[in-house]
Design a protein around this motif. Sequence first.
Motif, PDB file in Angstrom:
ATOM      1  N   SER A   1       7.835 -14.382  -2.740  1.00  0.00           N
ATOM      2  CA  SER A   1       6.014 -14.934  -3.829  1.00  0.00           C
ATOM      3  C   SER A   1       5.171 -14.469  -4.738  1.00  0.00           C
ATOM      4  O   SER A   1       4.544 -14.869  -5.985  1.00  0.00           O
ATOM      5  N   SER A   2       5.373 -13.251  -4.674  1.00  0.00           N
ATOM      6  CA  SER A   2       4.777 -12.456  -5.697  1.00  0.00           C
ATOM      7  C   SER A   2       5.371 -10.652  -5.539  1.00  0.00           C
ATOM      8  O   SER A   2       5.906 -10.491  -3.820  1.00  0.00           O
ATOM      9  N   PRO A   3       5.549 -10.399  -6.616  1.00  0.00           N
ATOM     10  CA  PRO A   3       5.998  -8.671  -6.228  1.00  0.00           C
ATOM     11  C   PRO A   3       4.480  -7.743  -5.565  1.00  0.00           C
ATOM     12  O   PRO A   3       3.405  -8.043  -6.265  1.00  0.00           O
TER      13      PRO A   3
ATOM     14  N   HIS B   1       8.838  -5.151 -12.880  1.00  0.00           N
ATOM     15  CA  HIS B   1       8.304  -4.815 -11.368  1.00  0.00           C
ATOM     16  C   HIS B   1       8.809  -3.952 -11.021  1.00  0.00           C
ATOM     17  O   HIS B   1       9.777  -3.700 -10.830  1.00  0.00           O
ATOM     18  N   TYR B   2       7.385  -2.947 -10.148  1.00  0.00           N
ATOM     19  CA  TYR B   2       8.702  -1.870  -9.121  1.00  0.00           C
ATOM     20  C   TYR B   2       7.254  -2.227  -7.938  1.00  0.00           C
ATOM     21  O   TYR B   2       6.464  -2.323  -7.571  1.00  0.00           O
ATOM     22  N   ALA B   3       8.769  -1.724  -7.081  1.00  0.00           N
ATOM     23  CA  ALA B   3       7.590  -1.352  -5.581  1.00  0.00           C
ATOM     24  C   ALA B   3       6.872   0.139  -5.542  1.00  0.00           C
ATOM     25  O   ALA B   3       7.172   0.716  -6.327  1.00  0.00           O
ATOM     26  N   GLU B   4       5.965   0.452  -4.588  1.00  0.00           N
ATOM     27  CA  GLU B   4       4.674   1.525  -4.650  1.00  0.00           C
ATOM     28  C   GLU B   4       5.261   2.448  -4.742  1.00  0.00           C
ATOM     29  O   GLU B   4       5.402   3.431  -5.447  1.00  0.00           O
ATOM     30  N   SER B   5       6.467   1.983  -4.242  1.00  0.00           N
ATOM     31  CA  SER B   5       7.376   3.582  -3.404  1.00  0.00           C
ATOM     32  C   SER B   5       8.064   4.338  -4.027  1.00  0.00           C
ATOM     33  O   SER B   5       8.698   5.950  -4.815  1.00  0.00           O
ATOM     34  N   VAL B   6       8.467   3.754  -6.155  1.00  0.00           N
ATOM     35  CA  VAL B   6       9.022   4.060  -6.952  1.00  0.00           C
ATOM     36  C   VAL B   6       8.182   4.017  -8.504  1.00  0.00           C
ATOM     37  O   VAL B   6       8.647   4.728  -9.164  1.00  0.00           O
TER      38      VAL B   6
END
Lengths: 107, 121
Positions: free
Chosen positions: A93-95, B59-64
Motif C-alpha cells: 500500500s505504501s513504502p 524509497h528505503y526502509a528505515e533500517s537502511v
Amino acid sequence: DIQMTQSPPSLAASVGDRVTISCRASQSINSAYLNWYQHKPGKAPNLLIYAASSLHSGVPKRFSGSGSGTDFTLTISSLQPEDFASYYCQQSSSPPFTFGPGTRVEI
Amino acid sequence: QVQVVESGGGVVQPGGSLRLSCGASGFTFGTYAMHWVRQAPGKGLEWLAVILFDASNEHYAESVQGRFTVSRDNSNNTVYLQMKNLGAEDTAVYFCARDHSPWGTARLDYWGQGTLVTVSS
C-alpha cells in the motif's frame, strides 16, 4: 509505517491437509495491496497471491487468498509435498513495503 | 524467460562498504521498478528499497535509510545497491526482485536467488 503480523509462526501438517495462515495489518489497507509469497531455503521467493485473492500466473489452484481491511488469509486446500516452505504476507500500500514475519509450514 | 541475477556479495569488515549488482534479462528492463529485499540468518524477509523504472524516485526502509543507495543503469539492464557503514546486522542474503509495474507497486513477480553478504572482522 504499516506493521504486518502473521499467525501461527509455524505449523506442522500432513500431505492432504487444509492449511490456513493469517495475516494482520496494523491499519486498514486496500485489498489491492496485499500479497503472499512462498519461500524455500536457498531458493528465490515466489509470488503466490496478489491483490489479496488473485492467483499469480502458474500458481496451483489449491492456493487461495481472502480478506479485507486488516485481516487476510492464505489457504492451501490440500497440502502437497512441494508446499512445505515459509509463507509471507506483504503490504504494498505504501513504502516501506513491509513483510509479515513469516509462517513456516513443516511436515 | 525473465531472469534476475544478483552478484557482488562477500565478506566485508564492520564499517565497510559493498556494492551489489543485479543483472536482468528476458524483459524490457527500463519499464519496470526494481526492489531489494534481504533475509538475515534465521529471520524472515525484509524489504529494503525500490527504484522506479526511470530512476525518478526511490524509497528505503528505515533500517537502511542514509546508508544504502539504490541506482540503476537502464542501458545495461542492471540495478545496484550501494551499501556503506555496514554492521553485523546487515549480514544477510540480498535478493533483487522485479516489480510488476513501472511505478513501484511492490507486487514482486520475479526474484533472483540472492547473494550473501557477511559483515565480519
